[in-house]
Design an enzyme around this catalytic site. Structure first.
Site, PDB file in Angstrom:
ATOM      1  N   ASN A 218       0.853  -1.194   0.000  1.00  9.27           N
ATOM      2  CA  ASN A 218       0.000   0.000   0.000  1.00  9.27           C
ATOM      3  C   ASN A 218       0.884   1.237   0.000  1.00  9.27           C
ATOM      4  O   ASN A 218       2.112   1.130  -0.038  1.00  9.27           O
ATOM      5  CB  ASN A 218      -0.952  -0.016   1.205  1.00  9.27           C
ATOM      6  CG  ASN A 218      -0.187  -0.111   2.506  1.00  9.27           C
ATOM      7  OD1 ASN A 218       0.559   0.784   2.854  1.00  9.27           O
ATOM      8  ND2 ASN A 218      -0.345  -1.226   3.216  1.00  9.27           N
ATOM      9  N   ASP A 288      -4.577  -6.308   5.143  1.00  6.01           N
ATOM     10  CA  ASP A 288      -5.620  -7.112   5.791  1.00  6.01           C
ATOM     11  C   ASP A 288      -5.600  -8.554   5.312  1.00  6.01           C
ATOM     12  O   ASP A 288      -6.046  -9.450   6.016  1.00  6.01           O
ATOM     13  CB  ASP A 288      -6.993  -6.485   5.523  1.00  6.01           C
ATOM     14  CG  ASP A 288      -7.140  -5.176   6.292  1.00  6.01           C
ATOM     15  OD1 ASP A 288      -6.725  -5.139   7.459  1.00  6.01           O
ATOM     16  OD2 ASP A 288      -7.649  -4.186   5.726  1.00  6.01           O
ATOM     17  N   PRO A 316      -3.685 -11.582  10.772  1.00  7.40           N
ATOM     18  CA  PRO A 316      -4.085 -11.249  12.149  1.00  7.40           C
ATOM     19  C   PRO A 316      -4.209  -9.737  12.316  1.00  7.40           C
ATOM     20  O   PRO A 316      -3.457  -8.989  11.686  1.00  7.40           O
ATOM     21  CB  PRO A 316      -2.938 -11.791  13.003  1.00  7.40           C
ATOM     22  CG  PRO A 316      -1.819 -12.104  12.073  1.00  7.40           C
ATOM     23  CD  PRO A 316      -2.370 -12.212  10.689  1.00  7.40           C
ATOM     24  N   ASP A 317      -5.153  -9.308  13.134  1.00  7.76           N
ATOM     25  CA  ASP A 317      -5.259  -7.882  13.453  1.00  7.76           C
ATOM     26  C   ASP A 317      -4.350  -7.638  14.656  1.00  7.76           C
ATOM     27  O   ASP A 317      -4.698  -7.954  15.801  1.00  7.76           O
ATOM     28  CB  ASP A 317      -6.716  -7.524  13.780  1.00  7.76           C
ATOM     29  CG  ASP A 317      -6.889  -6.033  13.937  1.00  7.76           C
ATOM     30  OD1 ASP A 317      -6.025  -5.389  14.579  1.00  7.76           O
ATOM     31  OD2 ASP A 317      -7.880  -5.497  13.421  1.00  7.76           O
ATOM     32  N   ILE A 318      -3.177  -7.091  14.378  1.00 11.61           N
ATOM     33  CA  ILE A 318      -2.135  -6.980  15.410  1.00 11.61           C
ATOM     34  C   ILE A 318      -2.603  -6.094  16.563  1.00 11.61           C
ATOM     35  O   ILE A 318      -2.477  -6.442  17.742  1.00 11.61           O
ATOM     36  CB  ILE A 318      -0.828  -6.422  14.794  1.00 11.61           C
ATOM     37  CG1 ILE A 318      -0.394  -7.291  13.609  1.00 11.61           C
ATOM     38  CG2 ILE A 318       0.272  -6.341  15.839  1.00 11.61           C
ATOM     39  CD1 ILE A 318       0.723  -6.695  12.761  1.00 11.61           C
ATOM     40  N   PHE A 334      -4.243   3.872  14.712  1.00 11.93           N
ATOM     41  CA  PHE A 334      -4.378   4.872  13.650  1.00 11.93           C
ATOM     42  C   PHE A 334      -5.454   4.398  12.690  1.00 11.93           C
ATOM     43  O   PHE A 334      -5.742   3.206  12.624  1.00 11.93           O
ATOM     44  CB  PHE A 334      -3.050   5.063  12.912  1.00 11.93           C
ATOM     45  CG  PHE A 334      -2.189   6.116  13.546  1.00 11.93           C
ATOM     46  CD1 PHE A 334      -1.628   5.904  14.793  1.00 11.93           C
ATOM     47  CD2 PHE A 334      -1.957   7.329  12.906  1.00 11.93           C
ATOM     48  CE1 PHE A 334      -0.842   6.878  15.397  1.00 11.93           C
ATOM     49  CE2 PHE A 334      -1.177   8.309  13.498  1.00 11.93           C
ATOM     50  CZ  PHE A 334      -0.617   8.091  14.751  1.00 11.93           C
ATOM     51  N   LYS A 348     -14.192   2.162  14.781  1.00 10.43           N
ATOM     52  CA  LYS A 348     -12.933   1.390  14.759  1.00 10.43           C
ATOM     53  C   LYS A 348     -12.298   1.384  16.151  1.00 10.43           C
ATOM     54  O   LYS A 348     -11.797   0.367  16.609  1.00 10.43           O
ATOM     55  CB  LYS A 348     -11.979   2.006  13.734  1.00 10.43           C
ATOM     56  CG  LYS A 348     -10.795   1.151  13.401  1.00 10.43           C
ATOM     57  CD  LYS A 348     -10.033   1.665  12.187  1.00 10.43           C
ATOM     58  CE  LYS A 348     -10.680   1.229  10.882  1.00 10.43           C
ATOM     59  NZ  LYS A 348      -9.977   1.707   9.691  1.00 10.43           N
TER      60      LYS A 348
HETATM   61  N1  CTP Z   1      -4.029  -2.866  12.141  1.00  4.46           N
HETATM   62  C1  CTP Z   1      -3.332  -3.946  12.649  1.00  4.46           C
HETATM   63  N2  CTP Z   1      -3.385  -5.141  12.010  1.00  4.46           N
HETATM   64  C2  CTP Z   1      -4.119  -5.301  10.896  1.00  4.46           C
HETATM   65  C3  CTP Z   1      -4.842  -4.195  10.370  1.00  4.46           C
HETATM   66  C4  CTP Z   1      -4.765  -2.998  11.022  1.00  4.46           C
HETATM   67  O1  CTP Z   1      -2.656  -3.804  13.659  1.00  4.46           O
HETATM   68  N3  CTP Z   1      -4.169  -6.488  10.305  1.00  4.46           N
HETATM   69  C5  CTP Z   1      -3.989  -1.582  12.877  1.00  4.46           C
HETATM   70  C6  CTP Z   1      -3.348  -0.437  12.128  1.00  4.46           C
HETATM   71  O2  CTP Z   1      -1.962  -0.338  12.437  1.00  4.46           O
HETATM   72  C7  CTP Z   1      -4.107   0.770  12.660  1.00  4.46           C
HETATM   73  C8  CTP Z   1      -5.487   0.217  12.936  1.00  4.46           C
HETATM   74  O3  CTP Z   1      -5.323  -1.183  13.082  1.00  4.46           O
HETATM   75  O4  CTP Z   1      -3.585   1.213  13.886  1.00  4.46           O
HETATM   76  C9  CTP Z   1      -6.502   0.525  11.882  1.00  4.46           C
HETATM   77  O5  CTP Z   1      -6.031   0.134  10.614  1.00  4.46           O
HETATM   78  P1  CTP Z   1      -6.912   0.390   9.310  1.00  4.46           P
HETATM   79  O6  CTP Z   1      -6.178  -0.141   8.137  1.00  4.46           O
HETATM   80  O7  CTP Z   1      -7.405   1.810   9.290  1.00  4.46           O
HETATM   81  O8  CTP Z   1      -8.205  -0.460   9.610  1.00  4.46           O
HETATM   82  P2  CTP Z   1      -8.530  -1.971   9.426  1.00  4.46           P
HETATM   83  O9  CTP Z   1      -8.485  -2.638  10.760  1.00  4.46           O
HETATM   84  O10 CTP Z   1      -7.659  -2.590   8.398  1.00  4.46           O
HETATM   85  O11 CTP Z   1     -10.036  -1.887   8.954  1.00  4.46           O
HETATM   86  P3  CTP Z   1     -10.626  -1.395   7.523  1.00  4.46           P
HETATM   87  O12 CTP Z   1      -9.584  -1.751   6.501  1.00  4.46           O
HETATM   88  O13 CTP Z   1     -11.861  -2.161   7.408  1.00  4.46           O
HETATM   89  O14 CTP Z   1     -10.862   0.077   7.654  1.00  4.46           O
END
Ligand code: CTP
Length: 423
Positions: A218, A288, A316-318, A334, A348
């Site tokens: 990205n 994601d 994984p969503d860290i 963020f 969020k």
């Molecule tokens: N984040 C994370 N791990 C992921 C995705 C996101 O830790 N797999 C964290 C990012 O570092 C940021 C926050 O989650 O602090 C939000 O990231 P963002 O990309 O805006 O949101 P997403 O969780 O990916 O949701 P969406 O794409 O549906 O907006």
């Protein structure tokens, strides 16, 4: 060539720096240092030794600083004829760049036979020196003895570096570059709002491979995350930065781990959560999804022009995982949103269960120096002005610091007014 992030003009505003220049060939670099300090808002007063004037003239520093340059303890321009006292009292820090072997010896032994050495002894301000000399002079037991004495007397030593020397030799003793000296001085002069705190920061994009030469990533440049890591370290935190692929320079006093994919970033963060940090700041733009049928050979075009079919799995969503840990650190998330900023970012924050969420206002600030942020916490939201990412990082560090349990008064009441969110 080094990529230098654009400095904010405010970081050293109100600070007064006494720049002492001693006799070494690197004295010409002090002119660049002076410019760099000024570009951050500092006022710089130059004092030169006699030896320094063999390498660079007073007129250069006078023209650049806009201030008279002092060289003589009996300078008649100082009203009370006590230049050593007056000059040292006006400064927030005394900075010797370059510091020659001779001048280090003088300082270590308390000699005071010219204006600069007298001023250093008469000073009640922090002293920082950037040594510059031939590698044999640096390695000499006398210099090393003097160095130890200076450290135990409380002087901060900036450098030296290793590399090519003006004499044609290569080794340790070369002066650090002006930008790096300026970074160290900026750190010294920053209030230690995060002293004693350990902070893990993620920054930059992740890269999900499709085959050995292609992948999905990205537009994150890593700038905001690196500025935050820098500002946190300057504020006294021990910072571990987990960075996706980016060209950003590692900030002063920050421990950096480079990763490529989201899975690697996840593993690195989890490793750094044992033992628990005090704060986790998740600035990275984490992919994601990852490609599960990535090829270990380069995909070739086929005669039938069949396009590859990629299969994805969710990463994984860290941030959510760290926020859900028992004894979780204070988590800052963020958000990048393309529409309905406040609603999406508020949702969020709740979904990820983080106390503070920071959303980028405006569609695309990727790679730019300026940004505007929307901060959302349990009390509501507020937006910042449009500012450099560097000064936004400083502002965010204050916001984080005042939300942490900290000993001592005064840190918790300089917050900004938050507006109540509807949702
Ligand atoms: N984040 C994370 N791990 C992921 C995705 C996101 O830790 N797999 C964290 C990012 O570092 C940021 C926050 O989650 O602090 C939000 O990231 P963002 O990309 O805006 O949101 P997403 O969780 O990916 O949701 P969406 O794409 O549906 O907006």
């Amino acid at each position: 060539m080094k990529l230098i992030p654009s400095p904010s003009r405010t970081e050293l505003r109100g600070k007064s720096i006494l720049l002492g220049v001693t006799g070494g060939v690197a004295a010409y670099k002090s002119a660049n240092l002076l410019r760099e300090l000024q570009s951050r808002g500092a006022k710089v007063q130059v004092v030169m030794t006699e030896a320094a004037q063999h390498f660079i003239g007073t007129a250069t520093f006078q023209a650049l600083s806009g201030e008279p340059v002092y060289t003589d303890a009996w300078d008649q321009r100082v009203s009370n004829a006590m230049a050593h006292i007056e000059l040292s009292r006006q400064a927030d820090i005394v900075l010797i760049v370059p510091a020659s072997a001779d001048f280090m010896a003088k300082l270590a032994n308390g000699l005071a036979d010219d204006l600069l050495s007298t001023l250093c002894i008469a000073s009640n301000k922090p002293l920082a020196i950037a040594p510059s000399m031939n590698r044999e002079m640096w390695a000499h037991p006398a210099t090393q003895r003097n160095l130890k004495t200076l450290i135990s007397d409380g002087a901060a030593i900036i450098g030296p570096d290793t590399g090519d020397q003006a004499c044609g030799e290569t080794g340790l003793g070369r002066m650090l570059e002006p930008y790096d000296i300026c970074e160290a001085v900026t750190a010294m002069l920053t209030p230690k709002l995060m002293a004693g705190k350990r902070v893990v920061v993620t920054a930059g994009p992740t890269y999900e491979a499709i085959d050995p030469v292609r992948g999905i990533t990205n537009r994150s440049s890593g700038k905001m995350g690196f500025e935050l890591a820098r500002a946190l370290a300057n504020a006294g935190a021990k910072v571990e930065l987990i960075a996706g692929p980016t060209f950003q320079l590692t900030p002063h006093d920050v421990k950096r781990t480079d990763v490529t994919s989201a899975l690697q970033m996840h593993a690195a963060v989890m490793r750094n959560c044992e033992p628990r940090p005090d704060v986790f700041v998740s600035v990275a733009a984490v992919a994601d999804w990852r490609v599960v049928n990535a090829s270990d050979r380069k995909l070739k075009k086929t005669a039938k022009r069949k396009v590859p079919e990629l299969e994805f799995a969710e990463n994984p969503d860290i941030l959510s995982e760290v926020a859900a840990l028992p004894d979780a650190p204070y988590c800052v998330g963020f958000a990048a949103e393309s529409q309905d900023l406040l609603d999406n970012a508020t949702a969020k924050r709740a979904r990820k269960n983080v106390p503070l969420l920071v959303a980028n206002i405006g569609p695309a600030t990727f790679g730019l120096d300026d940004n505007q942020l929307l901060l959302i916490d349990e009390n509501g939201h507020r937006s910042t002005a449009v500012r450099s990412k560097r000064s936004l990082a400083t502002e965010l560090v204050k916001e984080i610091a005042r939300r942490l349990p900290m000993p001592g008064p005064g840190l918790h009441d300089d917050g900004f007014a938050f507006q109540k969110s509807d949702s």
